[in-house]
Design an enzyme around this catalytic site. Structure first.
Site, short mmCIF file in Angstrom:
data_model
loop_
_atom_site.label_atom_id
_atom_site.label_comp_id
_atom_site.label_asym_id
_atom_site.label_seq_id
_atom_site.Cartn_x
_atom_site.Cartn_y
_atom_site.Cartn_z
N CYS A 9 0.81 -1.22 0.00
CA CYS A 9 0.00 0.00 0.00
C CYS A 9 0.85 1.27 0.00
O CYS A 9 0.42 2.31 -0.49
CB CYS A 9 -0.95 0.00 1.20
SG CYS A 9 -0.11 -0.13 2.80
N HIS B 38 -3.05 0.20 7.22
CA HIS B 38 -3.17 0.37 5.77
C HIS B 38 -3.00 1.84 5.45
O HIS B 38 -3.57 2.71 6.12
CB HIS B 38 -4.51 -0.13 5.26
CG HIS B 38 -4.71 0.11 3.78
ND1 HIS B 38 -4.07 -0.64 2.82
CD2 HIS B 38 -5.47 1.03 3.12
CE1 HIS B 38 -4.43 -0.19 1.62
NE2 HIS B 38 -5.29 0.81 1.79
N THR C 159 -35.58 32.82 -17.16
CA THR C 159 -36.01 32.10 -18.34
C THR C 159 -34.82 31.69 -19.19
O THR C 159 -33.67 32.02 -18.89
CB THR C 159 -36.98 32.99 -19.15
OG1 THR C 159 -37.57 32.21 -20.18
CG2 THR C 159 -36.24 34.17 -19.76
N PHE C 160 -35.08 31.00 -20.25
CA PHE C 160 -34.07 30.51 -21.18
C PHE C 160 -33.31 31.69 -21.78
O PHE C 160 -33.90 32.68 -22.21
CB PHE C 160 -34.73 29.71 -22.29
CG PHE C 160 -36.04 30.30 -22.73
CD1 PHE C 160 -36.10 31.26 -23.73
CD2 PHE C 160 -37.22 29.92 -22.12
CE1 PHE C 160 -37.29 31.82 -24.12
CE2 PHE C 160 -38.43 30.49 -22.51
CZ PHE C 160 -38.47 31.44 -23.51
N GLY C 161 -32.00 31.60 -21.80
CA GLY C 161 -31.20 32.66 -22.39
C GLY C 161 -31.15 33.94 -21.59
O GLY C 161 -30.78 34.99 -22.11
N SER C 162 -31.52 33.87 -20.31
CA SER C 162 -31.54 35.09 -19.50
C SER C 162 -30.15 35.46 -18.98
O SER C 162 -29.99 36.53 -18.40
CB SER C 162 -32.50 34.93 -18.33
OG SER C 162 -32.10 33.84 -17.51
N GLY C 163 -29.17 34.60 -19.16
CA GLY C 163 -27.82 34.92 -18.73
C GLY C 163 -27.44 34.32 -17.40
O GLY C 163 -26.53 34.81 -16.75
N LYS C 164 -28.12 33.24 -17.00
CA LYS C 164 -27.80 32.61 -15.71
C LYS C 164 -26.39 32.04 -15.73
O LYS C 164 -25.58 32.32 -14.84
CB LYS C 164 -28.83 31.50 -15.41
CG LYS C 164 -30.26 31.99 -15.36
CD LYS C 164 -31.22 30.86 -15.03
CE LYS C 164 -31.27 29.79 -16.10
NZ LYS C 164 -31.83 30.27 -17.37
N SER C 165 -26.09 31.24 -16.75
CA SER C 165 -24.75 30.65 -16.82
C SER C 165 -23.70 31.71 -17.08
O SER C 165 -22.54 31.59 -16.67
CB SER C 165 -24.70 29.59 -17.93
OG SER C 165 -25.60 28.54 -17.65
#
EC number: 2.1.1.-
Length: 1968
Positions: A994, A1075, A1167-1173
């Site tokens: 080990c 161990h 919503t989708f494409g709102s800039g979260k990421s």
């Protein structure tokens, strides 16, 4: 703070009364008038603005009325300045002028009256002088002067030939030379001074001063340029090539001269009286006096490049030809940008310089790139000394290497900026003497140090330390020229011809002759000698006698008598050194002791590459050739021996004398030896000792290997030897070594020197003794001892490999022994039967016995064999229990599987690698080739290749023999152990290994690598412990860690210890239950070694606070029941696979629950494409080195995020700064949860896709607090899996648990879509300005049409189920087909949605997900069996139907969102309002970026005003019902036919009225095509040529700039009177208001940047400086003309729009807004300007004004075109009164009078699109009203551009009638009774307020319905109707029947469509 500085005198004068100021101004004006009269004619040339500025800063007066054109005005102005301004103060009437035109002299005399008696002396020097001087010029002619004879040819110069005589006759002592001295050389000048001896000499010189430091291009290109042609200078004044002239390059020597010394010692001092750019006035005065030692020149339009030397190319000049101001501004500009780029730098350059040169563009591009890619460095305050030291040190390297280091670049930029200033240089002055006239070429063509005194330096080098004792040479005059003529010519350099011949011979022997050149060409030799002599300029090759010069031949130069003598002298050594060729030597080459031509005879590769096979064969040849032979000597000695029978194995001890015989035999040569019994022994040479025979068995102390051709075994005594076959290579080897092919038995013997053995092997059975034998010695040193039965003994020896052939007659009665100092290694060939062939090791060479250790550590004895570069050995096995075997497959590749397991590779890859090895031996290559086949068993050749390729020691433990076969290469990196049993290999690893495994995991390498290092570096005790497999104690563990420089932080459970604290690489290990395991990067934060440590990997708190402010803070308490259910599901394999006990042997995660308290997390939803990421992607831009875990529910989403932030794909090495970023999927992250560090950021993306209970499970396993962010859209697809639907389906969704009972912000605006078609189709907000295209979506029917869609739509297809996925994949195999759920979080440009009958059962969240995936457009393929209209009906009320019908609104999301969502358009921001927003918006327009301030908005606290709540009067309004058709019937007859309404011009017809129905999808047909509501009003389109020409004819007026300037000049006198009349009504304050100016600038820039970034980028061409500021573009405005007066009319002219350069708008617009603020500041309450105000303010003002009487309205004709020069005079006076900058006012005059277009130049008028249009139109309207009517002061008057309405009847006045008649502006006065509804800006004014005319609103709403555009404009229409609706019966009572009917229909349409209203006006129409 004052805008500009004023001197105390200016302040005092401004305090005086205007009359006093006028008196002072009169005095100044008189002074300036006189000054202008004196200088105007000399300085009135038309100059460029740059030249004006440069000359003014240089102190040169320029006339304000400079209009005289000249080919080179700048240099002409400089010449006049020197000649007429500077020169007169230095000269008087005693001066004689030389080389000046008569006209210039007369001008000078007219300016200076004391120069009347000045005379001029001119002469013809050049051919141009014949035309330069006037016709009355008479050249002087005279006898030659005695001084000329004295100087010989010295004064026979063009410049002096006709000059000295006239000047001497006039006895001129004071001289002035005009632009001539730069043509004279220093010798000519000294000769002239020596003859004339003037007292004063003045001269103008035209010479670029920068040539003194040798740049090849001008540094003042605005003034002059030049080219260097050979040793001459082509000077171009003002850069005009045609005006250039040629002068000597050395002509500027006087600029660097301090004095001139004549031959008799007379000294003339040189001074530069004035220097302006290339023009200089130089004074040469007689007599030595004090003078400066240095002279400075500059500044130039350049900056020094010395600081950037390390980054420049070697040929770059010492200065950059870019002005200091440009470099300074561009550097500061780039440093102020958050995201600097090269485009912005070039745009800034275009802003600073209208037309930059190519050198400036190149420099700015390179300089910007250098600044952008290198951060600034501190060198003054808190200096970065290490960085500065490294930069300075590395900067000493050549620039091609130095500029590659970032520290060098940073230091260079820092030094450059710190020393940034206009380039100038200081020159050390020298003395020009008569004996060292260098003609000034020295300074140009050679680099000299300005601080070195060259003569003194030469003296010191020549004289040594005594140089100071030698008196310097003193000057004295010439004593005559006779010695110069009579002196004999002598060579300057003499060389011994004999030494020269020796040198020439050496050069020939070394460079041209070769050792094998048997024949030498005489012609070649002579040409060679001549060429070498010709190349030297120091060797005399000519003989001179008097005036006769004779060329010497080559042999004469070398002191020889003829060419034959030269040939003999050069070649006599060649024959002695000639060497024969190999082909010429023949066999003599092998016999001679001398060696030559040995290239290629080595046994190693001499070239870069060589084929291995050729190398092997050649090495054999080398071995054969290199064998030495000496003359032999045979010693025979008869010995007395007793006859007794002896056994072969009896001890045979040689006597000392026998040993002496052996030693003596080392010097004998081979030969045939005969015994006394006539027995013959023949000795031979062994050419190759690589027999390839191995020993397999042990017999009586010797290792024996038997080889027979028939594979039969033989008996040796009682032992049976097993045959190893007979390889083909053995026969070849026998042939090479001349061993007879009759032998078919070969025995390899290997034994130690203590063992005595008869190598004739009499005990070997089955041998034909009569056939003789051959014994081959494989060792280099040894001796054969032959005993004869008769008592003779022979000692036969050799220094190298030998063989002994024993003839047939001595097979009996003789014994043969081998003696050596080491191990014996022989091969004995005997005669028997033929044996078959078998492949064996063919290249084994015994290298010595094994005296090492076996497995057990006990001494083992074996034999080492050199097997093709691998040492093979064999020893007994012991201690097999220390290893544990790992079972492997038995598929024929078991050996490769075993190797692959140990080294961590794929077995097939490893096999391909090892079997590609090439041995030096061909037989091994053949054997290895057989191992390449699939399923082929591994032979020894494959094991050898593996050992070499992996550099591994391979130990094969043979279970059948109980021995270990060891294969060790010369260099090993690892050790591999294999177990072989029944032809099956298995890998072996150490038991209790080990420690080795943990260290390997820490270092990221293999166990075998670690084991090899341990065996090599560790002590024996540790190695034995490792190999014994018994484990290591802590002391031994620390020793192992020391080998790898590891600091081991070991957690022993109850305590922590640190092993090897002095190491460099820290790693954490866990030691429990005897161990040891490696903890890796996932260190347990509970460990005291790291708990609470400030690890420096946390994000800045400010950045996280901004992020947290975008979401909702939630105290989340984990539910262990929900977490346990998910953990059980994962443990059972129902959810995922990584946590399964069945598939991955994982433990249930319930055991890891440690947390039951709440954790603060933040949910960011939108919503989708709102800039979260994007929020987190932006966060990572500043997260280098920070710790972050980004978790995604889908692998595709995780990989997409990795690509976006620039992380490497899986398996790639992390980039610098990204080491602590982890992007994982939801299952992988669960294995990391318990190892997260405190305070790190964890992001769970697309939170709606996680299985129920996931957030509870994550929080339950957390051991520390982390910053947890949940990001996603609850309205999109949620988690669903068929496997765990029964287990987890009953659990509440994560979204409901987190957000169910909360109020949160939900960003409803999407930035994804770029197509206007999506507006109204998706439940979100889409900014129309962000959209760049307007394309309808595509609809197709039936599956077969799927192949017909465009290629971009085929790339991605979304389906609702996995079954449909199979269908689409069959038709489009190349497409990316995803289900609606799989596409969550992904974004595509184009794509297709497949609709089937199954799609109807898909829930709304998945439909929303699918419709939101595409940025540009999408295509539907309908395979449901219904058409699209039926489909819309079938999906009624659902997302799919609303998309088709364009009826989607954000409120549709409420039913899908948990909790209470508050829709927001943007995420809130905490700190730094608008930081960087402006710069990002201007990314597409770098030119405009240079004109806009990029600072962020100030933080202003908005005061909350208390809202007054009033009880509004409300009652029901009863509107009579009236259908739309009945309303239309009242006016439909007024619509004329199209042909009567349009306008015809030639063959062109306008297109303003429609007569077709629109093709817009969803549009409604309210009437027939010819009577559409849109037909009521004319529509202007930009493509309508006739409408545009009508606009040009009506609205534009043309003129020329000269005429307009004249008109303005005459009208300017009216300006002050007009302003005073205006100030009576509006008393403006003249003082400057700084706050107003700042607000005006900010408001303008905000308005300019309110457009989308795409729109700004599309108009970036207007910002480029290539667009002239005085040129505009004309457009016609596209609009529907919906004024009430335009109903049912014929076609009308369009409204023209003038498009200006952005620089014009940025110049004037802020000041126009400032003027507007100043007007609003003092505007009386009864006056109203409808600018920047809302309708509520207008409504309130109207109520105060009580518009209940006869009102006055003014209607103007062509208002914009009527804004003539008189209105402009008023505007100019207004700007002066408000103290706007004078340069701004001048710019305004220029634009208004000089503006032009492609159509021509405009007259003074107003333009739509001009920065001041509305403001000055309004002010002109007000001024006209004040002058046209008798204003009492209590009237309420509202103004807006050309619109005006007064609350009373205004009485016209005749006071200004005469002046108003001069104006183009004319007004038609209308007096309107209030019952007839006075109108202002389209609104009816009444005592109760304002309301819009109902017919206008109704018809516009019907037009919107016809265009399917009602949803986009209903808010505006509802606001207009709301004012009348709120007035109720008050408004109805003022309407006629038609208006009431229209009003009813307006209200009806709004109420029916109020669901489309987004604003608060909806509440007005709702029932209380």
């Amino acid at each position: 703070m004052a805008v500009t500085y004023r001197t105390p005198m200016e302040d005092i004068v401004n305090c005086f009364e205007p009359a006093t100021q006028a008196v002072i101004a009169n005095s100044a004006a008189t002074l300036y008038k006189n000054f202008e009269e004196q200088h105007c004619q000399y300085f009135n040339y038309y100059l460029s603005p740059l030249a004006k500025r440069k000359l003014s800063m240089a102190g040169i007066y320029l006339s304000p009325y400079s209009a005289v054109v000249h080919s080179h005005p700048v240099c002409k102005t400089l010449e006049n300045y020197i000649l007429y301004s500077v020169l007169p103060s230095y000269i008087n009437s005693s001066f004689y002028f030389v080389g000046i035109k008569e006209r210039k002299l007369q001008l000078l005399k007219s300016k200076c009256k004391n120069l009347d008696s000045v005379q001029v002396v001119n002469r013809y020097v050049t051919s141009a002088d014949r035309m330069r001087y006037t016709n009355d010029f008479v050249p002087y002619g005279s006898y030659e002067h005695e001084c000329l004879v004295h100087k010989g040819v010295g004064l026979d110069n063009e410049a002096l030939r006709g000059l000295v005589g006239p000047l001497r006759r006039h006895k001129a002592k004071n001289l002035f030379f005009h632009d001539e001295l730069h043509y004279w050389s220093s010798k000519v000048l000294i000769d002239f001074l020596d003859v004339m001896r003037p007292d004063k000499l003045l001269g103008t010189v035209v010479y670029p001063p920068e040539l003194l430091f040798k740049p090849t291009r001008s540094l003042n290109e605005w003034c002059y340029t030049y080219d260097i042609v050979g040793d001459t200078l082509m000077f171009f004044p003002d850069g005009v090539q045609s005006e250039g002239y040629q002068q000597p390059l050395k002509g500027g020597y006087l600029l660097g001269a301090r004095s001139l010394k004549l031959p008799d010692g007379t000294v003339y001092m040189v001074d530069v009286l004035c220097s302006k750019f290339p023009h200089h006035l130089i004074s040469i005065t007689k007599g030595e006096a004090a003078a400066p030692t240095h002279r400075a020149f500059g500044p130039f339009e350049a900056v020094a490049s010395e600081a950037l030397k390390a980054t420049l190319s070697p040929d770059y000049p010492c200065a950059f030809p870019v002005s200091y101001e440009v470099v300074n501004k561009i550097y500061r500009y780039l440093r102020t940008l958050k995201k600097p780029d090269e485009q912005s730098a070039i745009a800034k350059l275009s802003q600073i310089i209208a037309e930059p040169s190519g050198r400036e563009i190149d420099f700015v591009e390179c300089f910007a790139r250098l600044v952008i890619h290198n951060s600034s460095m501190c060198a003054t305050i808190m200096p970065e000394q290490l960085k500065e030291f490294m930069g300075n040190w590395l900067g000493k390297m050549p620039s091609v290497l130095a500029r590659r280091f970032s520290s060098v670049r940073a230091v260079c930029v820092n030094k450059f900026i710190r020393g940034l200033k206009p380039y100038s240089f200081t020159l050390r002055l020298n003395e020009i003497t008569w004996w060292n006239i260098w003609e000034n070429s020295y300074a140009w063509f050679f680099d000299t140090d300005a601080e070195v005194d060259v003569p003194e330096k030469l003296d010191s080098l020549f004289m040594g330390e005594g140089a100071g004792l030698v008196a310097h040479i003193t000057s004295r005059p010439y004593v005559g020229t006779v010695p110069l003529a009579d002196r004999e010519w002598n060579a300057l350099l003499c060389m011994d011809s004999q030494k020269l011949l020796h040198a020439m011979r050496r050069m020939f022997m070394r460079g041209a002759w070769g050792a094998h050149m048997c024949v030498i060409s005489r012609e070649f030799l002579l040409k060679y000698v001549e060429a070498r002599l010709k190349s030297s300029c120091l060797i005399a090759k000519a003989r001179r006698r008097g005036q006769h010069k004779e060329k010497l031949e080559a042999w004469e130069v070398l002191g020889l008598k003829s060419s034959d003598a030269l040939f003999r002298a050069m070649t006599y050594l060649c024959n002695a050194r000639l060497e024969p060729m190999f082909s010429e030597s023949g066999l003599r080459f092998f016999l001679t002791r001398g060696r030559n031509n040995l290239y290629g005879l080595t046994n190693y590769t001499e070239g870069k590459r060589a084929v291995t096979g050729v190398q092997n064969l050649w090495s054999n040849v080398v071995h054969e050739v290199s064998t030495k032979r000496h003359k032999g000597m045979i010693r025979l000695e008869k010995a007395r021996v007793t006859e007794q029978p002896r056994s072969e194995f009896a001890s045979c001890v040689l006597e000392p004398e026998v040993w002496r015989d052996v030693e003596a035999a080392l010097d004998i040569e081979l030969g045939e030896v005969a015994c006394a019994c006539n027995a013959r022994f023949v000795q031979g040479v062994v050419l190759s000792n690589q027999a390839g025979l191995n020993v397999r068995e042990q017999v009586a102390g010797a290792s024996v290997g038997l080889y027979t051709k028939d594979r039969s075994n033989l008996k040796w005594g009682n032992s049976e030897l097993l045959s190893n076959g007979w390889g083909r290579s053995l026969s070849v080897w026998m042939e090479i070594n001349s061993v007879s092919q009759k032998f078919d038995v070969a025995v390899r013997l290997s034994y130690s020197k203590e063992t005595q053995m008869n190598v004739l092997l009499p005990s070997l059975d089955g041998i034909e003794r009569g056939a003789g034998a051959t014994v081959v010695n494989l060792r280099k040193c040894g001796a054969f001892i032959v005993r004869c039965a008769r008592g003779w003994r022979l000692a036969l020896a050799w220094m190298d490999h030998i063989c002994l052939e024993v003839m047939a007659n001595v097979a009996y009665g003789h014994e043969c022994y081998m003696r050596s100092w080491g191990t014996m290694d022989v091969v004995v060939f005997l005669k028997r039967a033929t044996v078959s062939e078998q492949v064996t090791f063919e290249s084994a060479q015994e290298v010595g016995p094994i005296e090492g250790k076996s497995d057990s550590g006990a001494p083992g004895v074996g034999v080492n064999l050199d097997l093709g570069g691998v040492v093979g050995s064999e020893y007994p096995a012991n201690g097999a229990e220390r290893y544990k075997r790992v079972s492997g497959p038995g598929d024929g590749c078991c050996c490769w599987h075993s190797f692959a397991y140990l080294v961590g590779m794929h077995h097939m890859e490893l096999k391909r690698l090892c079997t590609s090895h090439v041995f030096e031996n061909a037989a091994l290559n053949v054997e290895l080739e057989q191992c390449k086949a699939s399923g082929a068993f591994v032979t020894h050749a494959a094991i050898l290749a593996t050992a070499l390729r992996l550099r591994a020691e391979i130990r094969v433990h043979n279970a059948g023999t109980g021995r270990v076969h060891r294969f060790a290469p010369k260099q090993k990196n690892m050790a591999l152990d294999l177990w072989l049993e029944s032809e099956h290999y298995e890998p072996q690893v150490l038991r209790n290994g080990c420690v080795i495994e943990s260290v390997a995991q820490a270092l990221g390498t293999r166990n075998a690598d670690i084991l090899a290092v341990v065996e090599e570096r560790c002590c024996e005790e540790v190695v034995e412990s490792v190999q014994a497999g018994l484990g290591l104690n802590l002391h031994h563990v620390e020793i192992v860690l020391q080998c790898f420089d590891i600091v081991g932080h070991c957690n022993l459970g109850d305590k922590e210890i640190t092993l090897n604290a002095g190491g460099k690489m820290p790693f954490c290990f866990d030691i429990s239950d005897e161990h040891m395991s490696f903890c890796g990067r996932r260190k347990d934060p509970i460990c005291k070694l790291v708990s609470g440590a400030l690890h420096g990997k946390m994000f800045a708190e400010s950045a996280l606070l901004d992020l947290e402010n975008c979401g909702l803070k939630i105290d989340f308490e984990p539910n262990w029941n929900r977490a346990g259910m998910l953990a059980d599901s994962m443990y059972q394999g129902a959810t995922g696979v990584l946590g399964s006990a069945l598939f991955n042997n994982k433990r249930n995660m319930r055991e890891k629950f440690v947390r039951n308290v709440s954790l603060s997390l933040h949910a960011i939803v939108g919503t989708f494409g709102s800039g979260k990421s994007t929020l987190f992607k932006n966060l990572l831009k500043y997260g280098a080195g920070k710790s972050l875990d980004f978790v995604s529910p889908r692998r595709a989403l995780a990989e997409d995020f990795k690509r976006t932030v620039g992380m490497n794909e899986r398996g790639g090495r992390a980039k610098a700064g990204q080491e602590n970023w982890r992007v994982t999927t939801l299952e992988t992250f669960l294995a990391r949860v318990e190892f997260l560090t405190e305070g790190q950021v964890v992001i769970l993306d697309e939170m709606q896709l996680y299985p129920p209970g996931y957030f509870d499970l994550v929080v339950s396993m957390l051991k520390v607090d982390v910053r947890l962010f949940l990001v996603g859209d609850p309205a999109q697809s949620d988690y669903d899996s068929e496997k765990d639907r029964l287990v987890l389906g009953a659990m509440e969704e994560n979204m409901s648990v987190v957000l169910g009972a909360r109020e949160y912000n939900y960003k409803v605006r999407s930035h994804r879509f770029l197509n206007c078609n999506f507006i109204g189709r998706l439940p979100c907000e889409i900014n129309k300005d962000d959209c760049t295209i307007d394309e309808p979506h595509i609809m197709r029917m039936h599956l077969e049409n799927l192949l017909d869609v465009a290629e971009e739509y085929k790339s991605v297809v979304l389906v609702s189920s996995f079954d449909e996925k199979m269908v689409v994949c069959a038709h489009l195999p190349e497409a990316k087909v995803l289900t609606f759920g799989e596409s969550t979080g992904l974004t595509f440009m184009h794509g297709t949605i497949y609709i089937s009958a199954v799609s109807e059962r898909t829930n709304e969240r998945r439909w929303i997900t699918a419709l939101r995936r595409f940025r540009f457009n999408l295509c539907f393929v309908n395979c449901s069996g219904m058409d699209y209209q039926q489909l819309a009906g079938r999906y009624k009320g659902r997302v799919r139907s609303k998309f088709l019908c364009k009826t989607a609104i954000p409120d549709d999301l409420n039913s899908m969102l948990p909790g209470q969502a508050l829709f927001k358009s943007e995420y809130p921001r905490l700190i730094g309002k608008d930081e960087g927003v402006r710069e990002e918006k201007l990314a597409g327009d770098p030119w405009l970026k240079t004109m806009i301030n990029l600072y962020q908005a100030p933080e202003v606290e908005i005061a909350e005003e208390p809202e007054v709540v009033m009880q509004e009067e409300w009652f029901r309004t009863h509107l009579p019902r009236d259908e739309l058709e009945s309303v239309r019937a009242q006016w439909v007859h007024k619509i004329l036919a199209k042909e009567y309404r349009e306008v015809r011009m030639g063959d062109m017809v306008s297109e303003q009225f429609t007569h077709d129905h629109t093709k817009q999808l969803g549009a409604k047909q309210l009437t027939n095509a010819a009577e559409r509501f849109e037909t009521i009003y004319p529509r202007h389109r930009a493509s309508d040529t006739v409408t545009f020409l009508m606009a040009v004819k009506k609205r534009l007026s043309f003129s020329n700039p000269g005429k307009e300037k004249g008109n303005l000049f005459h009208a300017a006198s009216y300006g002050k009177a007009l302003l005073s009349e205006f100030l009576k009504r509006v008393p403006l304050k003249p003082n400057h208001n700084v706050r107003f100016m700042e607000e005006a600038l900010w408001n303008f820039e905000e308005k300019k940047l309110s457009k989308s970034a795409a729109t700004i980028e599309n108009h970036s061409g207007r910002s480029c400086r290539d667009w002239p500021t005085d040129v505009a573009q004309i457009f016609s405005k596209s609009q529907l003309c919906t004024k009430f007066d335009n109903r049912f009319r014929v076609a009308k002219a369009a409204q023209s729009i003038v498009c200006f350069q952005h620089a014009v708008l940025c110049r004037f617009a802020p000041y126009m807004r400032y003027i507007e603020m100043k007007v609003h500041e003092v505007l009386p309450k009864n006056y109203y300007i409808h600018s920047g105000k809302g309708l509520e303010e207008l409504d309130a003002w109207v109520k105060k004004g009580k518009f209940d009487r006869i009102c006055t309205e003014s209607d103007y004709e062509a208002f914009d075109a009527s804004q003539d020069e008189f209105i402009m005079a008023f505007e100019l006076e207004l700007m002066k009164y408000l103290r706007l900058p004078s340069d701004l006012i001048e710019d305004y005059k220029f634009i208004k009078t000089s503006l032009g277009s492609k159509l021509g130049n405009f007259a003074i008028m107003r333009f739509s699109g001009e920065a001041s249009t509305f403001l000055f139109n309004t002010l002109a309207n007000m001024l006209f009203t004040f002058m046209r009517y008798n204003i009492r002061g209590d009237e309420f008057i509202c103004f807006a551009g050309d619109d005006m309405c007064a609350s009373r009847r205004l009485q016209p006045t005749k006071k200004f009638a005469h002046f108003l008649d001069k104006l183009k502006l004319k007004a038609k006065v209308q007096f309107v009774q209030f019952v007839n509804k006075p109108t202002f800006c389209g609104w009816h004014l009444c005592p109760d307020g304002i309301y819009k005319k109902p017919q206008l609103v109704l018809e516009r709403m019907c037009i919107a319905k016809e265009m399917n555009n009602l949803s986009n404009c209903i808010d505006n229409y509802a606001i207009e109707v709301a004012y009348a609706y709120k007035l109720g019966e008050k408004a109805v009572n003022r309407m006629d029947e038609e208006e009431v009917a229209a009003f009813y229909n307006c209200v009806r349409i709004i109420v029916r469509n109020k669901h489309l209203i987004r604003s608060d006006v909806k509440q007005v129409f709702e029932v209380l």
